[in-house]
Design an enzyme around this catalytic site. Structure first.
Site, PDB file in Angstrom:
ATOM      1  N   GLY A 193       0.832  -1.198   0.000  1.00 45.67           N
ATOM      2  CA  GLY A 193       0.000   0.000   0.000  1.00 45.67           C
ATOM      3  C   GLY A 193       0.862   1.242   0.000  1.00 45.67           C
ATOM      4  O   GLY A 193       2.075   1.167   0.273  1.00 45.67           O
ATOM      5  N   CYS A 231       5.750  -0.312   7.479  1.00 39.04           N
ATOM      6  CA  CYS A 231       5.478   0.969   6.811  1.00 39.04           C
ATOM      7  C   CYS A 231       6.682   1.338   5.963  1.00 39.04           C
ATOM      8  O   CYS A 231       7.818   1.302   6.443  1.00 39.04           O
ATOM      9  CB  CYS A 231       5.213   2.044   7.861  1.00 39.04           C
ATOM     10  SG  CYS A 231       4.807   3.641   7.133  1.00 39.04           S
TER      11      CYS A 231
HETATM   12  O1  K1U Z   1       1.808   2.459   4.028  1.00 44.07           O
HETATM   13  C1  K1U Z   1       2.846   1.844   3.835  1.00 44.07           C
HETATM   14  O2  K1U Z   1       3.879   2.301   4.243  1.00 44.07           O
HETATM   15  C2  K1U Z   1       2.828   0.526   3.113  1.00 44.07           C
HETATM   16  C3  K1U Z   1       2.774  -0.665   4.038  1.00 44.07           C
HETATM   17  C4  K1U Z   1       1.335  -1.152   4.122  1.00 44.07           C
HETATM   18  C5  K1U Z   1       1.024  -2.089   5.248  1.00 44.07           C
HETATM   19  C6  K1U Z   1       1.559  -3.347   5.311  1.00 44.07           C
HETATM   20  C7  K1U Z   1       1.238  -4.198   6.355  1.00 44.07           C
HETATM   21  C8  K1U Z   1       0.362  -3.808   7.319  1.00 44.07           C
HETATM   22  C9  K1U Z   1      -0.156  -2.531   7.273  1.00 44.07           C
HETATM   23  C10 K1U Z   1       0.169  -1.681   6.234  1.00 44.07           C
HETATM   24  C11 K1U Z   1       3.673  -1.745   3.465  1.00 44.07           C
HETATM   25  O3  K1U Z   1       3.493  -2.188   2.391  1.00 44.07           O
HETATM   26  S1  K1U Z   1       4.971  -2.294   4.472  1.00 44.07           S
HETATM   27  C12 K1U Z   1       5.792  -3.540   3.489  1.00 44.07           C
HETATM   28  C13 K1U Z   1       5.042  -4.831   3.409  1.00 44.07           C
HETATM   29  O4  K1U Z   1       4.124  -5.055   4.151  1.00 44.07           O
HETATM   30  C14 K1U Z   1       5.446  -5.841   2.405  1.00 44.07           C
HETATM   31  C15 K1U Z   1       6.652  -5.803   1.766  1.00 44.07           C
HETATM   32  C16 K1U Z   1       6.992  -6.777   0.825  1.00 44.07           C
HETATM   33  C17 K1U Z   1       6.124  -7.774   0.509  1.00 44.07           C
HETATM   34  C18 K1U Z   1       4.906  -7.835   1.162  1.00 44.07           C
HETATM   35  C19 K1U Z   1       4.575  -6.879   2.113  1.00 44.07           C
HETATM   36 ZN    ZN Z   2       2.772   3.364   6.143  1.00 44.58          ZN
END
Ligand code: K1U
Ligand code: ZN
Length: 210
Positions: free
Chosen positions: A89, A135
């Site tokens: 996200g 995040c």
């Molecule tokens: O908002 C952001 O910084 C993105 C965040 C979203 C999120 C993930 C998990 C729980 C709540 C919100 C991320 O994408 S963190 C990275 C991540 O989760 C990931 C990285 C590589 C593969 C799969 C997932």
């Molecule tokens: Zn975030």
């Protein structure tokens, strides 16, 4: 190293899938000028992600007035940036654009991109759930946050049409996390003051080392 290779491959697959999907969208959706050709559509760009404790992460995003080519380009660039990171996200606040725009793709195949423009949570379950969050603005930090287990979101899509979506699991966690970003809130602010201080120190050290 194994994880790194997987993440890089995942990002590559994601970018390819997204480009294919975007080409379809551009081919089928008429552009504002009335022309249906994609030839004049600008190419995508990777955007810079702000890192906690950057003050700009605390700005409150304004509603999008019109879903036009500028917003569609922002969505495309945010998607490219999210897949490249890689993440599931991204909120516009994280790329220093203070408008209510979110992109999410929690699919394993990285081909279910959703854009949420002017999102609102119209219903939340009373049941709450603790889940681990990460995040892209706080790299390397993962911790548990309690949120509503299920939510219903109303938003505009890239064509400016209103839709509603019932979310549970990772999608529910992610949409609540991203909507917090639009309100200037970062997930670490749910953690204890001691953890927040440690995270800030770690992030500042990391920034100096780079
Ligand atoms: O908002 C952001 O910084 C993105 C965040 C979203 C999120 C993930 C998990 C729980 C709540 C919100 C991320 O994408 S963190 C990275 C991540 O989760 C990931 C990285 C590589 C593969 C799969 C997932
Ligand atoms: Zn975030």
């Amino acid at each position: 190293m194994g994880y790194l290779r997987c993440a890089t491959e995942a990002a590559q697959v994601s970018r390819t899938a997204y480009r294919r999907k975007r080409q379809l969208l551009i081919r089928t959706a008429p552009l504002e000028c009335g022309c249906s050709s994609a030839s004049n559509f600008p190419t995508m760009a990777l955007l810079n992600i702000l890192h906690y404790p950057d003050k700009r992460l605390h700005k409150i995003a304004k509603p999008v007035a019109t879903v036009d080519d500028r917003i569609r380009k922002l969505v495309a660039d945010m998607a490219e940036t999210m897949y490249a990171a890689p993440g599931v996200g991204l909120a516009a606040t994280q790329v220093d654009v203070h408008e209510r725009v979110i992109v999410i793709d929690v699919s394993e195949t990285h081909d279910e991109l959703r854009a949420f423009i002017n999102p609102e949570i119209v219903w939340s379950s009373d049941e709450r759930k603790l889940a681990e969050e990460g995040c892209l603005s706080v790299p390397g930090i993962y911790d548990s946050v309690e949120r509503a287990e299920k939510v219903r979101v109303r938003a505009l899509n890239e064509r400016g049409e209103t839709f509603e979506l019932d979310c549970d699991g990772l999608l529910a966690v992610c949409i609540q996390h991203e909507m917090d970003h639009l309100m200037g809130r970062v997930f670490v602010e749910y953690l204890s003051p001691l953890k927040q201080t440690r995270i800030k120190t770690k992030m500042k050290k990391l920034a100096h080392a780079m």
